[in-house]
Write a protein that holds these residues in place. Structure first.
Motif, PDB file in Angstrom:
ATOM      1  N   SER A  63       0.798  -1.263   0.184  1.00 55.27           N
ATOM      2  CA  SER A  63       0.054   0.025  -0.111  1.00 55.27           C
ATOM      3  C   SER A  63       1.082   1.287   0.112  1.00 55.27           C
ATOM      4  O   SER A  63       1.709   1.356   0.795  1.00 55.27           O
ATOM      5  N   GLY A  64       0.601   2.043  -0.977  1.00 50.17           N
ATOM      6  CA  GLY A  64       1.314   3.219  -0.901  1.00 50.17           C
ATOM      7  C   GLY A  64       0.639   4.437  -0.233  1.00 50.17           C
ATOM      8  O   GLY A  64       0.954   5.485  -0.183  1.00 50.17           O
ATOM      9  N   THR A  65      -0.661   4.103   0.472  1.00 50.01           N
ATOM     10  CA  THR A  65      -1.237   5.463   1.088  1.00 50.01           C
ATOM     11  C   THR A  65      -1.677   4.739   2.562  1.00 50.01           C
ATOM     12  O   THR A  65      -2.581   5.320   3.113  1.00 50.01           O
ATOM     13  N   SER A  66      -1.374   3.764   2.979  1.00 49.97           N
ATOM     14  CA  SER A  66      -1.498   3.249   4.357  1.00 49.97           C
ATOM     15  C   SER A  66      -1.377   4.306   5.344  1.00 49.97           C
ATOM     16  O   SER A  66      -0.369   4.863   5.815  1.00 49.97           O
ATOM     17  N   THR A  67      -2.414   4.368   6.293  1.00 44.99           N
ATOM     18  CA  THR A  67      -2.180   5.196   7.773  1.00 44.99           C
ATOM     19  C   THR A  67      -1.796   4.244   8.909  1.00 44.99           C
ATOM     20  O   THR A  67      -2.217   4.502   9.943  1.00 44.99           O
ATOM     21  N   ALA A  68      -1.574   2.911   8.661  1.00 46.82           N
ATOM     22  CA  ALA A  68      -1.580   1.888   9.760  1.00 46.82           C
ATOM     23  C   ALA A  68      -0.461   2.472  10.638  1.00 46.82           C
ATOM     24  O   ALA A  68       0.623   3.004  10.421  1.00 46.82           O
ATOM     25  N   ASP A  69      -0.597   2.114  11.848  1.00 46.86           N
ATOM     26  CA  ASP A  69       0.234   2.665  12.946  1.00 46.86           C
ATOM     27  C   ASP A  69       1.320   1.391  12.944  1.00 46.86           C
ATOM     28  O   ASP A  69       1.205   0.304  12.541  1.00 46.86           O
ATOM     29  N   THR A  70       2.595   1.738  13.429  1.00 48.91           N
ATOM     30  CA  THR A  70       3.738   0.556  13.663  1.00 48.91           C
ATOM     31  C   THR A  70       3.470   0.246  15.287  1.00 48.91           C
ATOM     32  O   THR A  70       2.879   0.610  15.825  1.00 48.91           O
ATOM     33  N   SER A  71       4.234  -1.064  15.217  1.00 43.02           N
ATOM     34  CA  SER A  71       4.081  -1.740  16.559  1.00 43.02           C
ATOM     35  C   SER A  71       5.518  -2.085  16.686  1.00 43.02           C
ATOM     36  O   SER A  71       6.293  -2.510  15.977  1.00 43.02           O
ATOM     37  N   THR A  72       6.115  -2.055  17.883  1.00 48.85           N
ATOM     38  CA  THR A  72       7.587  -2.294  18.337  1.00 48.85           C
ATOM     39  C   THR A  72       7.584  -3.060  19.482  1.00 48.85           C
ATOM     40  O   THR A  72       8.122  -2.804  20.433  1.00 48.85           O
ATOM     41  N   GLY A  73       6.725  -4.236  19.603  1.00 49.76           N
ATOM     42  CA  GLY A  73       6.725  -4.990  20.818  1.00 49.76           C
ATOM     43  C   GLY A  73       5.643  -6.013  20.705  1.00 49.76           C
ATOM     44  O   GLY A  73       4.582  -5.839  19.630  1.00 49.76           O
ATOM     45  N   GLY A  74       5.839  -7.216  21.276  1.00 51.59           N
ATOM     46  CA  GLY A  74       4.894  -8.131  21.301  1.00 51.59           C
ATOM     47  C   GLY A  74       5.050  -9.148  20.035  1.00 51.59           C
ATOM     48  O   GLY A  74       5.729  -8.833  19.002  1.00 51.59           O
ATOM     49  N   GLY A  75       4.739 -10.208  20.057  1.00 54.31           N
ATOM     50  CA  GLY A  75       4.745 -11.165  18.928  1.00 54.31           C
ATOM     51  C   GLY A  75       6.191 -11.408  18.498  1.00 54.31           C
ATOM     52  O   GLY A  75       7.026 -11.621  19.406  1.00 54.31           O
ATOM     53  N   SER A  76       6.153 -11.494  17.410  1.00 53.89           N
ATOM     54  CA  SER A  76       7.747 -11.786  16.841  1.00 53.89           C
ATOM     55  C   SER A  76       8.652 -10.379  16.774  1.00 53.89           C
ATOM     56  O   SER A  76       9.724 -10.570  16.089  1.00 53.89           O
ATOM     57  N   GLY A  77       8.176  -9.238  16.789  1.00 51.19           N
ATOM     58  CA  GLY A  77       8.667  -8.049  16.657  1.00 51.19           C
ATOM     59  C   GLY A  77       9.197  -7.439  18.063  1.00 51.19           C
ATOM     60  O   GLY A  77       8.647  -7.891  18.951  1.00 51.19           O
ATOM     61  N   GLY A  78      10.180  -6.476  18.019  1.00 52.14           N
ATOM     62  CA  GLY A  78      10.463  -5.596  19.019  1.00 52.14           C
ATOM     63  C   GLY A  78      11.762  -6.558  19.646  1.00 52.14           C
ATOM     64  O   GLY A  78      12.175  -5.925  20.844  1.00 52.14           O
ATOM     65  N   GLY A  79      12.133  -7.810  19.535  1.00 50.33           N
ATOM     66  CA  GLY A  79      13.215  -8.378  20.003  1.00 50.33           C
ATOM     67  C   GLY A  79      14.560  -7.977  19.714  1.00 50.33           C
ATOM     68  O   GLY A  79      14.653  -7.187  18.586  1.00 50.33           O
ATOM     69  N   THR A  80      15.763  -8.762  20.100  1.00 48.34           N
ATOM     70  CA  THR A  80      16.928  -8.283  19.813  1.00 48.34           C
ATOM     71  C   THR A  80      17.546  -9.548  19.467  1.00 48.34           C
ATOM     72  O   THR A  80      17.464 -10.654  20.436  1.00 48.34           O
ATOM     73  N   ASP A  81      18.328 -10.011  18.426  1.00 52.81           N
ATOM     74  CA  ASP A  81      18.989 -11.212  18.328  1.00 52.81           C
ATOM     75  C   ASP A  81      20.620 -10.740  17.916  1.00 52.81           C
ATOM     76  O   ASP A  81      20.988  -9.611  17.747  1.00 52.81           O
ATOM     77  N   GLY A  82      21.636 -11.830  18.156  1.00 49.23           N
ATOM     78  CA  GLY A  82      22.822 -11.515  18.156  1.00 49.23           C
ATOM     79  C   GLY A  82      23.628 -10.968  19.140  1.00 49.23           C
ATOM     80  O   GLY A  82      23.200 -10.680  20.395  1.00 49.23           O
ATOM     81  N   LYS A  83      24.847 -10.650  19.009  1.00 47.70           N
ATOM     82  CA  LYS A  83      25.747 -10.160  20.039  1.00 47.70           C
ATOM     83  C   LYS A  83      26.770  -9.235  19.322  1.00 47.70           C
ATOM     84  O   LYS A  83      26.992  -9.331  18.351  1.00 47.70           O
ATOM     85  N   GLY A  84      27.386  -8.448  19.973  1.00 47.94           N
ATOM     86  CA  GLY A  84      28.640  -7.372  19.396  1.00 47.94           C
ATOM     87  C   GLY A  84      28.187  -5.931  19.821  1.00 47.94           C
ATOM     88  O   GLY A  84      27.109  -5.469  20.494  1.00 47.94           O
ATOM     89  N   ASP A  85      29.065  -4.866  19.465  1.00 44.52           N
ATOM     90  CA  ASP A  85      28.898  -3.602  19.796  1.00 44.52           C
ATOM     91  C   ASP A  85      28.248  -2.908  18.807  1.00 44.52           C
ATOM     92  O   ASP A  85      27.807  -1.846  18.836  1.00 44.52           O
ATOM     93  N   VAL A  86      27.892  -3.502  17.437  1.00 42.71           N
ATOM     94  CA  VAL A  86      27.027  -2.653  16.512  1.00 42.71           C
ATOM     95  C   VAL A  86      25.618  -3.322  16.577  1.00 42.71           C
ATOM     96  O   VAL A  86      25.184  -4.579  16.773  1.00 42.71           O
ATOM     97  N   THR A  87      24.612  -2.724  16.554  1.00 40.78           N
ATOM     98  CA  THR A  87      23.060  -2.845  16.440  1.00 40.78           C
ATOM     99  C   THR A  87      22.577  -2.318  15.258  1.00 40.78           C
ATOM    100  O   THR A  87      22.634  -1.071  14.918  1.00 40.78           O
ATOM    101  N   LEU A  88      21.861  -3.276  14.584  1.00 38.18           N
ATOM    102  CA  LEU A  88      21.213  -2.933  13.400  1.00 38.18           C
ATOM    103  C   LEU A  88      19.727  -2.887  13.389  1.00 38.18           C
ATOM    104  O   LEU A  88      19.374  -4.092  14.038  1.00 38.18           O
ATOM    105  N   ASP A  89      19.285  -1.756  13.393  1.00 39.27           N
ATOM    106  CA  ASP A  89      17.527  -1.603  13.623  1.00 39.27           C
ATOM    107  C   ASP A  89      17.129  -2.069  12.402  1.00 39.27           C
ATOM    108  O   ASP A  89      17.116  -1.324  11.225  1.00 39.27           O
ATOM    109  N   VAL A  90      16.363  -3.014  12.425  1.00 37.52           N
ATOM    110  CA  VAL A  90      15.791  -3.732  11.030  1.00 37.52           C
ATOM    111  C   VAL A  90      14.254  -3.488  11.040  1.00 37.52           C
ATOM    112  O   VAL A  90      13.678  -3.662  12.141  1.00 37.52           O
ATOM    113  N   GLY A  91      13.488  -2.824  10.216  1.00 41.04           N
ATOM    114  CA  GLY A  91      11.998  -2.796  10.241  1.00 41.04           C
ATOM    115  C   GLY A  91      11.540  -4.070   9.394  1.00 41.04           C
ATOM    116  O   GLY A  91      12.254  -4.399   8.388  1.00 41.04           O
ATOM    117  N   ASP A  92      10.430  -4.440   9.926  1.00 38.66           N
ATOM    118  CA  ASP A  92       9.952  -5.726   9.420  1.00 38.66           C
ATOM    119  C   ASP A  92       8.392  -5.616   9.353  1.00 38.66           C
ATOM    120  O   ASP A  92       7.686  -4.645   9.827  1.00 38.66           O
TER     121      ASP A  92
END
Length: 347
Positions: free
Chosen positions: A21-50
């Protein structure tokens, strides 16, 4: 009387706007379900939108999150446009979307950069009609009502299909509806046709609620993209992490093709789609994707989409899509014109 799709399926399907959709007004969510978690280890953090059933799900299913020497922090979005808004705001370093949101983001002069692509079939991009419809050809849509999400990949597919049949949007009654509302209108007999994408196509066909009048094969480009923040690409450590992340996504896509049933089970669980619908969508579109270069043909194809929406006055300015592309990650990848995979054949 035509049987309606179960209302319980509307919500999970609505979550699968799939960046189209090129016109969606849907809100985002950053937690719960499979989203909002962190994988891996190290000094660099890649913030990934999914998105639900997206990159995190497929990487985890393919075992590609087991040996990270950097961190991935996941943020879940309901569709592509808000994901790209987050990229523009530097809240997300990279995320996957369909072929249309980057065009609209470019039209808004957002700070985004397309860095990777996949090419799949467009057989899931369809114009559907009810089973009892008398319509047999696209040119018979003249004067008919058609539901479509404005500014979506389906919108472009509708324009292209009508043009091929000698028609334009002015020749039909366009009803701009987001998928959940369009599904209700379609199954309730409120519209004559519905221009949409998978997994909605697979849902309607599996539920015997309609048939395909035409699809986007040969009309739309079947491209999907990974889009990064320019600031992340300028950071040497984050750029290296992005390079590794893209390689993992490519291996995961290979895994999907080799294990369609296993992926369909994961996708079904993650999104709430019935397994048989998920498997249909995997074999029709989702699993056919091939990792390809973001090359001149891909850029030209996206430019055509941009020009189409500019002409429709849905994008306010002329877009130079090439200026929103970085080709540094193209090495070793086949051209964007490489044929998608076909199930039943080995490649």
């Amino acid at each position: 009387m035509r049987r309606r799709l179960a209302p319980a399926l509307l919500l999970p399907l609505a979550l699968l706007l799939a960046a189209c959709s090129g016109t969606s007004t849907a809100d985002t969510s950053t937690g719960g379900g499979s989203g909002g978690g962190t994988d891996g280890k190290g000094d660099v953090t890649l913030d990934v939108g999914d998105q639900k059933g997206g990159s995190e799900a497929v990487l985890r299913a393919a075992g590609e999150l087991d040996s990270l020497d950097y961190k991935i922090h996941w943020s879940t979005f309901t569709s592509g446009p808000p994901l790209l808004e987050a990229v523009n705001a530097k809240a997300v370093d990279i995320g996957g979307v369909g072929n249309t949101p980057p065009v609209f983001a470019a039209g808004a002069n957002s700070k985004i950069t397309v860095v990777a692509a996949t090419h799949g079939t467009a057989k899931g991009d369809t114009i559907l009609v009810p089973n009892n419809s008398k319509l047999k050809k696209v040119d018979e849509l003249k004067g008919r009502s058609i539901a479509v999400a404005q500014g979506s990949s389906a919108h472009y597919q509708l324009v292209a299909s009508l043009k091929k049949a000698g028609l334009s949007l002015k020749d039909v009654q366009v009803k701009y509806l987001q998928p959940a509302d369009a599904l209700a209108a379609f199954t309730g007999g409120k519209v004559d046709a519905w221009a949409v994408w998978d997994p909605y196509t697979s849902q309607v066909l599996r539920g015997k609620q309609g048939r395909v009048l035409t699809d986007g094969d040969g009309l739309t480009n079947g491209l999907g993209f990974q889009v990064a923040a320019p600031s992340a690409l300028k950071d040497a450590k984050k750029s290296a992490a992005i390079s590794d992340y893209l390689k993992r996504l490519r291996r995961a896509q290979e895994w999907v093709f080799k294990h369609p049933e296993a992926w369909a089970k994961v996708w079904s669980k993650d999104t709430g789609l019935p397994y048989d619908v998920a498997l249909d969508a995997v074999k029709r579109t989702n699993g056919t994707r091939v990792s390809v270069a973001v090359d001149k043909p891909a850029i030209a194809s996206e430019q055509q989409i941009a020009d189409t929406f500019t002409a429709l006055k849905l994008i306010p300015r002329k877009v130079d899509f090439a200026s929103f592309v970085d080709t540094r990650f193209n090495a070793g990848l086949p051209p964007s014109t490489t044929a998608p995979r076909t199930f039943g054949k080995k490649s």
